[in-house]
Design an enzyme around this catalytic site. Sequence first.
Site, PDB file in Angstrom:
ATOM      1  N   ASP A 269      34.605 -80.544  20.142  1.00 33.03           N
ATOM      2  CA  ASP A 269      33.978 -79.331  19.618  1.00 33.03           C
ATOM      3  C   ASP A 269      33.144 -79.676  18.388  1.00 33.03           C
ATOM      4  O   ASP A 269      33.414 -80.678  17.700  1.00 33.03           O
ATOM      5  CB  ASP A 269      35.038 -78.307  19.236  1.00 33.03           C
ATOM      6  CG  ASP A 269      35.725 -77.703  20.453  1.00 33.03           C
ATOM      7  OD1 ASP A 269      35.151 -77.772  21.555  1.00 33.03           O
ATOM      8  OD2 ASP A 269      36.842 -77.167  20.294  1.00 33.03           O
TER       9      ASP A 269
ATOM     10  N   TYR B  90      45.104 -87.260  18.170  1.00 29.59           N
ATOM     11  CA  TYR B  90      44.406 -86.425  17.194  1.00 29.59           C
ATOM     12  C   TYR B  90      45.225 -86.270  15.915  1.00 29.59           C
ATOM     13  O   TYR B  90      46.457 -86.300  15.947  1.00 29.59           O
ATOM     14  CB  TYR B  90      44.176 -85.019  17.760  1.00 29.59           C
ATOM     15  CG  TYR B  90      43.362 -84.944  19.018  1.00 29.59           C
ATOM     16  CD1 TYR B  90      41.982 -84.752  18.971  1.00 29.59           C
ATOM     17  CD2 TYR B  90      43.967 -85.028  20.269  1.00 29.59           C
ATOM     18  CE1 TYR B  90      41.233 -84.653  20.134  1.00 29.59           C
ATOM     19  CE2 TYR B  90      43.225 -84.936  21.436  1.00 29.59           C
ATOM     20  CZ  TYR B  90      41.872 -84.748  21.370  1.00 29.59           C
ATOM     21  OH  TYR B  90      41.127 -84.653  22.522  1.00 29.59           O
TER      22      TYR B  90
ATOM     23  N   ASP C 125      40.749 -71.411  16.443  1.00 25.94           N
ATOM     24  CA  ASP C 125      40.472 -72.316  15.322  1.00 25.94           C
ATOM     25  C   ASP C 125      39.849 -71.522  14.183  1.00 25.94           C
ATOM     26  O   ASP C 125      39.516 -70.342  14.333  1.00 25.94           O
ATOM     27  CB  ASP C 125      39.602 -73.510  15.736  1.00 25.94           C
ATOM     28  CG  ASP C 125      38.219 -73.099  16.232  1.00 25.94           C
ATOM     29  OD1 ASP C 125      37.621 -72.171  15.660  1.00 25.94           O
ATOM     30  OD2 ASP C 125      37.731 -73.708  17.196  1.00 25.94           O
TER      31      ASP C 125
END
Length: 303
Positions: A39, A67, A81
Amino acid sequence: MANGILVIDKPAGWTSMDVCAKLRGVFHEKRVGHGGTLDPMATGVLPIFIGRATRAVEFTEKYDKEYIAELKLGVITNTQDITGEVLEVRPVQASRERLEEVLEQFRGDIMQLPPMYSAIKINGKKLYELARKGREVERPARPVTIKALELLDQQGEDLYTIRVRCTKGTYIRTLCHDIGQALGCGGCMSSLRRTETAGFTLEPDCLDGAYTMDQVLAAEHPEELLLPVDYAFRDLPALVIQGRPVVLARNGAPFPAKAPQGCRNTWHDGGLCRIYDGPRNEFLAVGRYVGQEIKIVKSFFEV
């Protein structure tokens, strides 16, 4: 003509396709693809495949990803998010100890409901296109595996840093959202950095370490930063051929072969291997061992 793999440390604000578009100009090559979307808000490892190497992209899907994410508790957004519209703010009363307890239920094999703001297609429509129109549709939960989920740090009572190692198709922002829901206060992802994918890492001193876009754009000879195409298959046994098998392989035809010496443990029926033209010392293809012959799966030499 550029052919190879470039590991990029993607900057925030760029889409994965933005990176590809920029590198098409740098290398004067139309064939540029990436090994796993990030993203725009996310940073970290983004393998870029250039020239004939784009044929290797499909082989990157089997690898785990790792991650480092920030989990913001008490905030629920429509995108799961911090960049999304805030839907609700709740008080955070969960302790670090309680968070540790909740993390346990997200380790291993779990079912995850893909977010509406994703590129998954339902009835031919991408979910994010429907979400932007204010629509929410039913979508099936998908199995994913969280192989590691570790609490690394805490900043205040509502911000935590976690490390996640997972299989393909895992949405880290959905994981953050679901952890928040399990705690009762809600949560979202406030930052994301991918530290490993397709076997490539961020380590600057490693052969497969990542370069920043600034480093690539400043390089006088950017082609020198490329890894060879066969590096994507470095975990496969190698088979060096010559004579008639080379002619057959270059024409995509199967050829007889025995297991290379020293590869008995990794050489099995149905297994993949790297194929090299011995006299030319050239990487030709990835093949599959079937019976007593090799069948070409994908060729990588320039025609």
